[in-house]
Design a protein around this motif. Structure first.
Motif, mmCIF file in Angstrom:
data_model
loop_
_atom_site.group_PDB
_atom_site.id
_atom_site.type_symbol
_atom_site.label_atom_id
_atom_site.label_comp_id
_atom_site.label_asym_id
_atom_site.label_seq_id
_atom_site.Cartn_x
_atom_site.Cartn_y
_atom_site.Cartn_z
ATOM 1 N N TYR A 136 2.214 22.252 26.723
ATOM 2 C CA TYR A 136 2.233 21.618 25.408
ATOM 3 C C TYR A 136 0.930 21.920 24.674
ATOM 4 C CZ TYR A 136 -0.401 18.105 28.087
ATOM 5 O OH TYR A 136 -1.317 17.476 28.898
ATOM 6 N N SER A 140 -1.580 16.859 20.466
ATOM 7 C CA SER A 140 -0.190 16.426 20.344
ATOM 8 C C SER A 140 -0.096 15.016 20.875
ATOM 9 C CB SER A 140 0.765 17.362 21.087
ATOM 10 O OG SER A 140 0.513 17.343 22.484
ATOM 11 N N TRP A 141 1.016 14.349 20.601
ATOM 12 C CA TRP A 141 1.101 12.912 20.852
ATOM 13 C C TRP A 141 1.613 12.602 22.259
ATOM 14 C CZ3 TRP A 141 4.874 9.264 21.895
ATOM 15 C CH2 TRP A 141 4.466 7.919 21.766
ATOM 16 N N ASN A 143 1.518 13.618 25.214
ATOM 17 C CA ASN A 143 1.882 14.521 26.299
ATOM 18 C C ASN A 143 0.889 14.443 27.454
ATOM 19 O OD1 ASN A 143 4.356 15.966 25.561
ATOM 20 N ND2 ASN A 143 3.172 16.681 23.812
ATOM 21 N N ASN A 185 6.444 19.346 18.773
ATOM 22 C CA ASN A 185 6.714 18.250 17.846
ATOM 23 C C ASN A 185 6.484 18.756 16.425
ATOM 24 O OD1 ASN A 185 4.636 15.480 16.839
ATOM 25 N ND2 ASN A 185 6.803 15.697 16.455
ATOM 26 N N SER A 186 7.511 18.618 15.564
ATOM 27 C CA SER A 186 7.367 19.006 14.165
ATOM 28 C C SER A 186 8.279 18.147 13.308
ATOM 29 C CB SER A 186 7.721 20.486 13.979
ATOM 30 O OG SER A 186 7.560 20.868 12.627
ATOM 31 N N LEU A 188 4.239 17.444 12.858
ATOM 32 C CA LEU A 188 3.394 17.160 14.011
ATOM 33 C C LEU A 188 2.534 15.912 13.822
ATOM 34 C CD1 LEU A 188 2.190 18.004 16.751
ATOM 35 C CD2 LEU A 188 0.623 19.498 15.511
#
Length: 430
Positions: A136, A140-141, A143, A185-186, A188
């Motif tokens: 990932y 990012s959230w 992960n 994720n988008s 994002l």
């Protein structure tokens, strides 16, 4: 008689916990929220751009959703829902994705849960054995947290503004042979950027190519987890795409995660859903059912009615998106003006979600007598000296101290934003 109970200090009590519990890291954003509350209690004026939530004073939920929930409660929908979601909502979701995204999924692909968060965690628990590889981007959230909790071997791909904060197929390629999960994720969270159509197609084609190789060799597949919880909140020229729209053959290896929470300003109503291969859905439903991660029944019934009322749904979205974009545009315009004046700040034009990415170029510099070495030190200066509360990308797994921050607009007024810039300008010009 009342008995006063005594407990050992936390550091002593920790010794009795599991290794997993001792190693888990709590939410960095919640820690920052505690600081903000303490300052507000003392009368400080704060423009709070930290929370990925919506203040209902500015962003109320759709009237149809509110009234529908009341009606469902009055009708007696107060008992346990089916652990995989009430049938009327799952059927409405199938129609919703066919109508809005042109994707015709079977009912057996749809899983409802208490928001998108349990579904992302459920993807790790359903598809990862300890030691399996999850790849990932950072930032990012969550992960990083879910990789830890599932025992995954995390392969982090640092991304930057140069790639719009997204990984490319070429970034994934060196790891695809050993990967069990790829996660994208988008729009994002935290950057508010949107992946390009061509790059998403290349990633989907990479997953398909790898799985054809694995199928021929009798190996377990790699799955693409695509978190699109903000997909209805795109701005300007940005356009949302899904991997299965671009490469339909990748559907057996793709999980689409989504929720009511962001597009409909209904974060506390806890209704999320995923579209995924039926075999994955069946086992994830079992796992999430054991921890009671279902969505409240009345809210599910009301959500089904809202999704089946496209005119009302789109009317609400138009208004909510306009208010989000107004705030994002105001932030971007303010930072752009300051940058043109030579002040050490940068920002990316709004593309999606409720976030703006901004960079404060202070690493190695002295601000108000403080020599800045970390993003967290920048955060504290902004909060304490300018009343501007923001979240460093370190809260989303980033390790590099580069001055990038997430600014969230769902819980602030336009007056809050406008009032913050004179304080920020005074700090940056001093």
């Amino acid at each position: 008689m009342v008995t006063a109970l005594e407990f050992p200090p936390l550091e002593v009590g920790d010794a009795g916990l599991s290794a997993l519990a001792r190693g888990v890291i709590g939410s960095e954003i919640l820690k920052i929220a505690g600081e903000i509350r303490a300052m507000k209690a003392k009368g400080a004026q704060i423009c709070n751009l930290t929370v990925g939530d919506f203040d209902p004073a500015y962003f109320p939920i759709p009237a149809e959703l509110c009234e529908g929930t009341r009606a469902a409660l009055a009708e007696g929908h107060t008992n346990y829902p089916p652990s995989d979601g009430v049938l009327v909502l799952r059927e409405a979701l199938v129609r919703f994705y066919e109508r809005e995204l042109g994707l015709k999924y079977p009912l057996e692909s749809v899983l409802v849960a208490g928001g998108a968060r349990p579904l992302l965690y459920g993807a790790y628990r359903t598809l990862i054995d300890p030691g399996d590889v999850a790849v990932y981007p950072v930032p990012s959230w969550n992960n990083n947290h879910y990789a830890y909790l599932s025992g995954a071997k995390a392969v982090e791909i640092p991304v930057s503004a140069a790639s719009n904060f997204f990984p490319t197929a070429d970034d994934f390629r060196p790891h695809i042979g050993s990967a069990r999960l790829l996660l994208v994720n988008s729009p994002l969270n935290p950057t508010g950027t949107v992946i390009s159509k061509d790059e998403l197609r290349r990633i989907a084609e990479l997953v398909l190519e790898e799985n054809r190789r694995r199928e021929a060799e009798g190996l377990r597949p790699v799955f693409l987890v695509y978190d699109q919880v903000y997909w209805m909140l795109t701005h300007g020229e940005a356009h949302h795409e899904t991997p299965v729209s671009l490469v339909p053959e990748v559907a057996p290896y793709t999980l689409l995660l989504d929720a009511l929470s962001k597009s409909f300003c209904a974060t506390g109503m806890r209704v999320g859903w995923g579209f995924m291969p039926p075999a994955v859905r069946r086992r994830m439903a079992d796992i999430l059912g054991h921890v009671g991660a279902w969505a409240p029944k009345a809210e599910q019934v009301a959500t089904a009615a809202l999704l089946d009322a496209p005119d009302a749904m789109h009317a609400f979205l138009a208004g909510a998106k306009a208010k989000v974009k107004e705030r994002l545009d105001a932030l971007f315009a303010g930072f752009s003006t300051m940058q043109r004046e030579g002040l050490p700040v940068d920002a990316i034009a709004p593309q999606g979600a409720i976030y703006l990415s901004a960079r404060f170029d202070w690493i190695g510099k002295t601000i108000r007598g403080r020599t800045i070495q970390t993003n967290d030190e920048i955060r504290k200066v902004l909060l304490e000296e300018a009343g501007l509360a923001v979240v460093p990308f370190q809260a989303f797994g980033l390790r590099e101290e580069n001055g990038w921050f997430r600014l969230s607009v769902g819980a602030v007024s336009m007056d809050d934003i406008q009032a913050a810039f004179p304080r920020l300008r005074a700090l940056m010009s001093g």
